[in-house]
Design a protein around this motif. Sequence first.
Motif, PDB file in Angstrom:
ATOM      1  N   UNK A 164      -4.568 -21.766  49.906  1.00 55.03           N
ATOM      2  CA  UNK A 164      -4.102 -20.473  49.394  1.00 55.03           C
ATOM      3  C   UNK A 164      -2.506 -20.799  48.892  1.00 55.03           C
ATOM      4  N   UNK A 165      -2.112 -20.082  47.745  1.00 56.62           N
ATOM      5  CA  UNK A 165      -1.019 -20.250  47.045  1.00 56.62           C
ATOM      6  C   UNK A 165      -0.456 -18.809  46.558  1.00 56.62           C
ATOM      7  N   UNK A 166       0.821 -18.578  46.885  1.00 56.88           N
ATOM      8  CA  UNK A 166       1.462 -17.544  46.479  1.00 56.88           C
ATOM      9  C   UNK A 166       2.390 -17.667  45.178  1.00 56.88           C
ATOM     10  N   UNK A 167       2.030 -16.819  44.377  1.00 51.09           N
ATOM     11  CA  UNK A 167       2.841 -17.019  42.899  1.00 51.09           C
ATOM     12  C   UNK A 167       3.556 -15.712  42.944  1.00 51.09           C
ATOM     13  N   UNK A 168       5.095 -15.642  42.698  1.00 52.12           N
ATOM     14  CA  UNK A 168       5.841 -14.409  42.270  1.00 52.12           C
ATOM     15  C   UNK A 168       6.298 -14.311  40.944  1.00 52.12           C
ATOM     16  N   UNK A 169       5.939 -13.412  40.389  1.00 47.81           N
ATOM     17  CA  UNK A 169       6.277 -13.300  38.941  1.00 47.81           C
ATOM     18  C   UNK A 169       7.287 -12.015  38.775  1.00 47.81           C
ATOM     19  N   UNK A 170       8.555 -12.540  38.812  1.00 50.05           N
ATOM     20  CA  UNK A 170       9.369 -11.318  38.860  1.00 50.05           C
ATOM     21  C   UNK A 170       9.836 -11.211  37.123  1.00 50.05           C
ATOM     22  N   UNK A 171       9.960  -9.955  36.907  1.00 51.58           N
ATOM     23  CA  UNK A 171      10.427  -9.586  35.602  1.00 51.58           C
ATOM     24  C   UNK A 171      11.578  -8.449  35.615  1.00 51.58           C
ATOM     25  N   UNK A 172      12.620  -8.499  35.267  1.00 53.31           N
ATOM     26  CA  UNK A 172      13.584  -7.452  35.197  1.00 53.31           C
ATOM     27  C   UNK A 172      13.277  -7.021  36.745  1.00 53.31           C
ATOM     28  N   UNK A 173      13.387  -5.726  36.957  1.00 56.62           N
ATOM     29  CA  UNK A 173      13.607  -5.033  38.312  1.00 56.62           C
ATOM     30  C   UNK A 173      12.137  -4.848  38.968  1.00 56.62           C
ATOM     31  N   UNK A 174      11.120  -5.530  38.460  1.00 50.73           N
ATOM     32  CA  UNK A 174       9.773  -5.346  39.072  1.00 50.73           C
ATOM     33  C   UNK A 174       9.104  -6.930  38.861  1.00 50.73           C
ATOM     34  N   UNK A 175       7.917  -6.780  39.593  1.00 51.96           N
ATOM     35  CA  UNK A 175       7.228  -8.012  39.570  1.00 51.96           C
ATOM     36  C   UNK A 175       5.960  -8.011  40.367  1.00 51.96           C
ATOM     37  N   UNK A 176       5.548  -8.769  40.274  1.00 55.17           N
ATOM     38  CA  UNK A 176       3.946  -9.033  41.108  1.00 55.17           C
ATOM     39  C   UNK A 176       3.877 -10.398  41.776  1.00 55.17           C
ATOM     40  N   UNK A 177       3.328 -10.277  43.087  1.00 53.17           N
ATOM     41  CA  UNK A 177       3.037 -11.416  43.799  1.00 53.17           C
ATOM     42  C   UNK A 177       1.795 -11.537  43.860  1.00 53.17           C
ATOM     43  N   UNK A 178       1.238 -12.813  43.520  1.00 53.82           N
ATOM     44  CA  UNK A 178      -0.290 -12.899  43.434  1.00 53.82           C
ATOM     45  C   UNK A 178      -0.581 -13.964  44.755  1.00 53.82           C
ATOM     46  N   UNK A 179      -1.797 -14.066  45.308  1.00 55.47           N
ATOM     47  CA  UNK A 179      -2.393 -14.913  45.975  1.00 55.47           C
ATOM     48  C   UNK A 179      -3.442 -15.485  45.504  1.00 55.47           C
ATOM     49  N   UNK A 180      -3.487 -16.841  45.379  1.00 51.94           N
ATOM     50  CA  UNK A 180      -4.753 -17.507  44.694  1.00 51.94           C
ATOM     51  C   UNK A 180      -5.404 -18.346  45.498  1.00 51.94           C
ATOM     52  N   UNK A 181      -6.544 -18.588  45.659  1.00 47.69           N
ATOM     53  CA  UNK A 181      -7.106 -19.909  46.426  1.00 47.69           C
ATOM     54  C   UNK A 181      -7.233 -20.903  45.200  1.00 47.69           C
ATOM     55  N   UNK A 182      -8.176 -21.841  45.529  1.00 45.06           N
ATOM     56  CA  UNK A 182      -8.126 -23.040  44.666  1.00 45.06           C
ATOM     57  C   UNK A 182      -8.961 -22.406  43.104  1.00 45.06           C
ATOM     58  N   UNK A 183      -9.680 -21.246  43.253  1.00 45.96           N
ATOM     59  CA  UNK A 183     -10.655 -21.400  41.942  1.00 45.96           C
ATOM     60  C   UNK A 183      -9.799 -19.653  41.332  1.00 45.96           C
ATOM     61  N   UNK A 184      -9.517 -18.669  42.080  1.00 50.90           N
ATOM     62  CA  UNK A 184      -9.158 -17.505  41.409  1.00 50.90           C
ATOM     63  C   UNK A 184      -8.254 -16.699  42.245  1.00 50.90           C
ATOM     64  N   UNK A 185      -7.873 -15.500  41.573  1.00 50.51           N
ATOM     65  CA  UNK A 185      -6.963 -14.787  42.281  1.00 50.51           C
ATOM     66  C   UNK A 185      -7.574 -13.971  43.513  1.00 50.51           C
ATOM     67  N   UNK A 186      -6.966 -13.915  44.986  1.00 51.32           N
ATOM     68  CA  UNK A 186      -7.590 -13.113  45.675  1.00 51.32           C
ATOM     69  C   UNK A 186      -6.955 -11.757  46.008  1.00 51.32           C
ATOM     70  N   UNK A 187      -5.602 -11.732  45.452  1.00 49.38           N
ATOM     71  CA  UNK A 187      -5.200 -10.369  45.590  1.00 49.38           C
ATOM     72  C   UNK A 187      -3.768 -10.051  44.998  1.00 49.38           C
ATOM     73  N   UNK A 188      -3.132  -9.113  45.050  1.00 47.72           N
ATOM     74  CA  UNK A 188      -1.757  -8.908  44.480  1.00 47.72           C
ATOM     75  C   UNK A 188      -1.027  -7.950  45.103  1.00 47.72           C
ATOM     76  N   UNK A 189       0.246  -7.932  44.865  1.00 49.21           N
ATOM     77  CA  UNK A 189       1.319  -7.070  45.363  1.00 49.21           C
ATOM     78  C   UNK A 189       2.262  -6.464  44.400  1.00 49.21           C
ATOM     79  N   UNK A 190       2.361  -5.468  43.896  1.00 44.36           N
ATOM     80  CA  UNK A 190       3.509  -5.037  42.819  1.00 44.36           C
ATOM     81  C   UNK A 190       4.638  -4.552  43.415  1.00 44.36           C
TER      82      UNK A 190
END
Length: 96
Positions: free
Chosen positions: A1-27
């Motif tokens: 499992x891998x987290x990715x934080x995509x921050x843009x300006x004053x907001x963003x999305x943290x995604x959690x992905x497994x080897x194949x696809x997105x598991x979930x996200x937090x905005x």
Amino acid sequence: MKFENNKSGNGGVITLNNEIKEVGRLTYTIFPEENRFIISFVLVHPEFEGRGMGKYLVEEAIKFARENNWKVYPHCSYARSVMMRMSDVDDVFLQR
């Protein structure tokens, strides 16, 4: 499992992905002038529900907030319920 934080300006999305696809996200939204980090929404895709993935996303958001000395306000009711059950978030938890 891998987290990715995509921050843009004053907001963003943290995604959690497994080897194949997105598991979930937090905005989130950041109010830097108030040192506040707002968790807006937590989503775990149906096939991954019931495995604690949402809690992992909330924990990753708290880690990010701590690194930036922000207080966390969980606008999302799921995130609020997770944080209320955690014993180690008193330093960052804004209950309003």
